[in-house]
Design an enzyme around this catalytic site. Structure first.
Site, short mmCIF file in Angstrom:
data_model
loop_
_atom_site.label_atom_id
_atom_site.label_comp_id
_atom_site.label_asym_id
_atom_site.label_seq_id
_atom_site.Cartn_x
_atom_site.Cartn_y
_atom_site.Cartn_z
N GLY A 89 10.42 -0.34 -10.20
CA GLY A 89 9.32 -0.57 -9.28
C GLY A 89 8.83 -2.01 -9.37
O GLY A 89 9.41 -2.93 -8.81
N GLY A 90 7.77 -2.21 -10.13
CA GLY A 90 7.10 -3.52 -10.21
C GLY A 90 8.04 -4.69 -10.45
O GLY A 90 7.92 -5.74 -9.80
N ASN B 48 12.58 -0.39 -6.07
CA ASN B 48 11.66 0.35 -5.21
C ASN B 48 10.43 -0.51 -4.98
O ASN B 48 9.60 -0.64 -5.88
CB ASN B 48 11.31 1.68 -5.91
CG ASN B 48 10.23 2.46 -5.19
OD1 ASN B 48 9.87 2.14 -4.06
ND2 ASN B 48 9.71 3.49 -5.85
N HIS C 271 9.99 10.95 -4.94
CA HIS C 271 9.35 10.10 -5.95
C HIS C 271 8.02 10.75 -6.37
O HIS C 271 7.36 11.38 -5.55
CB HIS C 271 9.10 8.71 -5.37
CG HIS C 271 8.63 7.72 -6.40
ND1 HIS C 271 7.34 7.68 -6.83
CD2 HIS C 271 9.30 6.78 -7.10
CE1 HIS C 271 7.22 6.74 -7.77
NE2 HIS C 271 8.40 6.18 -7.94
N LYS D 126 8.00 0.08 -3.09
CA LYS D 126 6.81 0.90 -2.77
C LYS D 126 6.09 0.28 -1.57
O LYS D 126 6.76 -0.25 -0.69
CB LYS D 126 5.92 1.04 -4.01
CG LYS D 126 6.72 1.50 -5.24
CD LYS D 126 5.88 1.90 -6.41
CE LYS D 126 6.79 2.37 -7.54
NZ LYS D 126 6.05 2.83 -8.71
P1 PGA Z 1 7.74 0.90 -12.29
O1 PGA Z 1 8.04 2.00 -11.17
O2 PGA Z 1 9.06 0.22 -12.60
O3 PGA Z 1 6.75 -0.03 -11.65
O4 PGA Z 1 7.21 1.61 -13.48
C1 PGA Z 1 9.22 2.76 -11.20
C2 PGA Z 1 9.28 3.67 -10.00
O5 PGA Z 1 8.25 4.25 -9.65
O6 PGA Z 1 10.34 3.84 -9.36
#
Ligand code: PGA
Length: 251
Positions: free
Chosen positions: A231-232, A11, A95, A13
């Site tokens: 995410g990251g 993701n 989300h 974002k």
């Molecule tokens: P993160 O985000 O891996 O940066 O914690 C996960 C997500 O929001 O899907």
């Protein structure tokens, strides 16, 4: 147990412009024939370009949200058929950042999931408790309510993926204990089977929230974890490729 193909979903974002598509080339080179499904969900502006870029590879492309209507006077929104036409195969829905930033409700997520499925997209429905809810002992009741409210009745194993993402673990570097992940995933599996029978047994359950190469192996060994929503660590091919490789080891 149903044969659930593992899924590594990234993701992005609100990150990424054209230059960042080089990471997708690097990912395709790092995992040319992945032993699991690999999906990247970039901002809407990159979907068509990313889809063109991954043509001929095993990498799939998804959106991060869709409007429940097919078309209409909804400034700033994108519909499920538009995502599909741009080359998306999946769409993330509900989300926690959208539930917070755009006041999305379970009922609102449900109609979006219906629209996604009608457009031939796989819906990745996200749910998860806040820290306050966990500390109050409400985790299972919260995720149970979100699952019941956000997932449409017509859901099938092919069309639905559920992502458990504790809000307090997203982007924070904090991860639940493996026992806590197992408790929620086992609960969600039982709820899905109670509602959908064999189809519910086939729905992939992803864990999301601070998944990194360094913790992926232990998370992927947890009962009823069929992959991750990342995410990251999905922004860099080196990190996401290592997570894909960890998932292949678990497959
Ligand atoms: P993160 O985000 O891996 O940066 O914690 C996960 C997500 O929001 O899907």
């Amino acid at each position: 147990m149903a044969d659930r193909r593992k899924l590594a979903a990234g993701n992005w974002k609100m990150h990424g412009v054209g230059a960042d598509l080089a990471e997708v080339d690097a990912l395709a080179a790092a995992v040319p024939e992945p032993g699991c499904e690999v999906l990247l969900c970039p901002p809407a502006t990159l979907i068509a370009r990313m889809a063109a870029r991954v043509a001929g590879t095993a990498i799939e492309v998804g959106g991060q949200d869709c409007h429940p209507a097919t078309a209409g006077a909804h400034t700033g929104d994108v519909s499920a058929p538009m995502l599909a036409e741009a080359g998306a195969s999946h769409v993330i829905l509900g989300h926690s950042e959208r539930r917070t930033d755009h006041a999305e409700t379970d009922a609102g997520v449900r109609v979006k999931a219906e629209a996604a499925m009608a457009a031939g997209l796989r819906a990745i429905v996200c749910l998860g408790e806040t820290l306050g809810e966990r500390e109050a002992g409400e985790t299972l009741s919260v995720v149970g309510r979100q699952l019941a409210g956000s997932v449409p009745s017509g859901a099938t194993a092919a069309a639905l993926v559920v992502a458990y993402e504790p809000v307090w673990a997203i982007g924070t570097g904090k991860v639940p204990t493996m026992d806590q992940i197992a408790e929620v995933h086992d609960f969600l599996r039982a709820e899905l089977i109670a509602r959908f029978g064999a189809e519910g047994d086939g729905v992939r359950l992803l864990y999301g929230g601070s998944v990194k190469p360094s913790n992926a192996d232990e998370i992927f060994a947890v009962s009823n974890v069929d992959g991750a929503l990342v995410g990251g660590a999905s922004l860099k091919a080196a990190d996401f490729g290592a997570i894909v490789t960890a998932l292949e080891r678990a497959a």
